[in-house]
Design an enzyme around this catalytic site. Sequence first.
Site, PDB file in Angstrom:
ATOM      1  N   ASP A   1      21.118   9.349  10.746  1.00  0.00           N
ATOM      2  CA  ASP A   1      20.382   9.900  12.129  1.00  0.00           C
ATOM      3  C   ASP A   1      21.512   9.146  12.957  1.00  0.00           C
ATOM      4  OD1 ASP A   1      20.453   7.582  11.627  1.00  0.00           O
ATOM      5  OD2 ASP A   1      18.421   6.899   9.966  1.00  0.00           O
ATOM      6  N   SER A   2      20.063   9.044  14.109  1.00  0.00           N
ATOM      7  CA  SER A   2      20.183   8.728  15.159  1.00  0.00           C
ATOM      8  C   SER A   2      21.547   7.665  15.417  1.00  0.00           C
ATOM      9  CB  SER A   2      19.162   8.715  16.161  1.00  0.00           C
ATOM     10  OG  SER A   2      18.266   7.352  15.705  1.00  0.00           O
TER      11      SER A   2
END
Lengths: 242, 242
Positions: free
Chosen positions: A10-11
Site C-alpha cells: 500500500d502507501s
Amino acid sequence: MRPEIVLFGDSITEQSFRSGGWGAALADTYSRKADVKVRGYGGYNTRWALFLMQHLFPLDSKKPPAAATIFFGANDAAILGRTSERQHVPVEEYKENLRKIVLHMKKCSPTILIVLITPPPVDEDGRNKYARSLYGEDAREEPERMNEVTGVYAKKCIELAEEIGLRSINLWSKLQETEGWQKKFLSDGLHLTPEGNAVVHQEVVRVFREAWFSAEEMPYDFPHHSDIDEKNPEKAFQQRCA
Amino acid sequence: MRPEIVLFGDSITEQSFRSGGWGAALADTYSRKADVKVRGYGGYNTRWALFLMQHLFPLDSKKPPAAATIFFGANDAAILGRTSERQHVPVEEYKENLRKIVLHMKKCSPTILIVLITPPPVDEDGRNKYARSLYGEDAREEPERMNEVTGVYAKKCIELAEEIGLRSINLWSKLQETEGWQKKFLSDGLHLTPEGNAVVHQEVVRVFREAWFSAEEMPYDFPHHSDIDEKNPEKAFQQRCA
C-alpha cells in the site's frame, strides 16, 4: 540479467522512494546486483490488491521476480463505522486474500522468495492530530485505526506465513520494542519516518540474507572498474559477458 | 504496463539511490507512472561503457526503455599522468563514444527520449582533501581532475546534443551558477551532496516535462483508491484494466 525484487503493498510501499525511504535504500543495497521494482498502491487493501495480480504478475512472464515483499494490512485494519471504513476488510478475509496473493505469485514464479510484512503499529494520538490538521474541529474524536486492532491483523499475517512456510517480518511488534516508537517511527501515526523506514530496510535486508538472497554474495552485473585493464579492456568484458 | 526510464552512467548514477539521491527522487516523482531502472557503473568511462551496450540494450528487446539519461564524463576527464589516468579518455573520443551510445539506444528504442547530462564541475580543493583523507602525506599534490578540463568535456557533450538534436543538461555550468557550489553541491569535490542531487533531480524533471514526458500528465497505472466503489470494486478495475 539482474534478478528482480518486487515491493508489493500500500502507501507504505508506494512512498518508499521518498527521501530516507526503505525501498530506495534497498535498491542501493542491491546496487548492480538486483533491480527493485515498486508496486505500491496508496489506500489499497488486500481485496483491491487481488484485482491487480494478473496484471502485475502475469503467469506467462518470461522473467518473473526472484523475490518480493508483500506489505498490506494498514488499510484492511481500518475500523468499521469510522472515517476510513470503506477500506476495511475483515481479518479472516485479509488472511485469505494474502494467501491468494502468495499463491498467485508462486504460480507466476515457482522459486520466488516471498517475505510477508505486517502493518506497522498505529499511534492513535498521532492519527487524531493528523485528522485535526486536515479537518480541524470537524475531525472525529474516535480514531479510524486502532493499534490493538491492527495487532490482530499483524498476528494473522504471521500465522499465514507460518502455515505456508514463508519468511515474515512482524513490524507491528518490532517497532513497539523501542521506547517512544509512536513519534520516532511514525510521522502521522501510520506512515513511517526516516527512522521507521530504516528499520524496515534493515529487517528486509536481514530476512533476505537469512534466506540466502544476500547482496554481499551476489555478483556485480559487470566487472568492477578496478578489474578492467586499461590497455586491454575487452578482456574483462569477454570473461564476464560471455 | 508502465514505461521505463533508464539511468545510464558512472558512480554519480550508481549512487543515485542513496539517501537524498536524484535517482530515488525521480522514481518517487514517477511513482505509479513509470519505472526507473539504474544502470550506473562506478569508475566507468565511455570507452568501457560501450562494452555494456548490447547487454543493457539488446536490439531484440520486447519492451525497450521510453526514456534515458546518459551521464558520463567525470571519469573520461581524469588527467593523464596523474592518479586516475587509467580512466582518461581523450575528449574527441569521449564525444564519439557518447554518439555511439546514443545511436545504439535509438536502434534499440527508436522513439526513446534521451537526455545527455554533462559531468558536474570539479572542486580541486575538495579532491585534494579527499585524497589526503585516503593517502595522508603520500597523496599527490596535483589534482587528478581539474575543473577547467572537465568543462571541455561538458562542452563536447552539449555540442553533440545539439548536433544530433537531443535534450541536454549542462550540469557543469548549472552548478557553478550558485555561490559556494564547491562544498554545497559536492561531497568530495566530485560526487554530489543531497543538495547537488536535488539540482540533478529538478533538472531531469524539467527537461522531461519540456519533452512532454511529464509525470503530471501520465495516468496512474491502476485506479486511485478513492475511485474504487467499495460496494462494487470490480467496476473501477474493469474500466482501467481492460
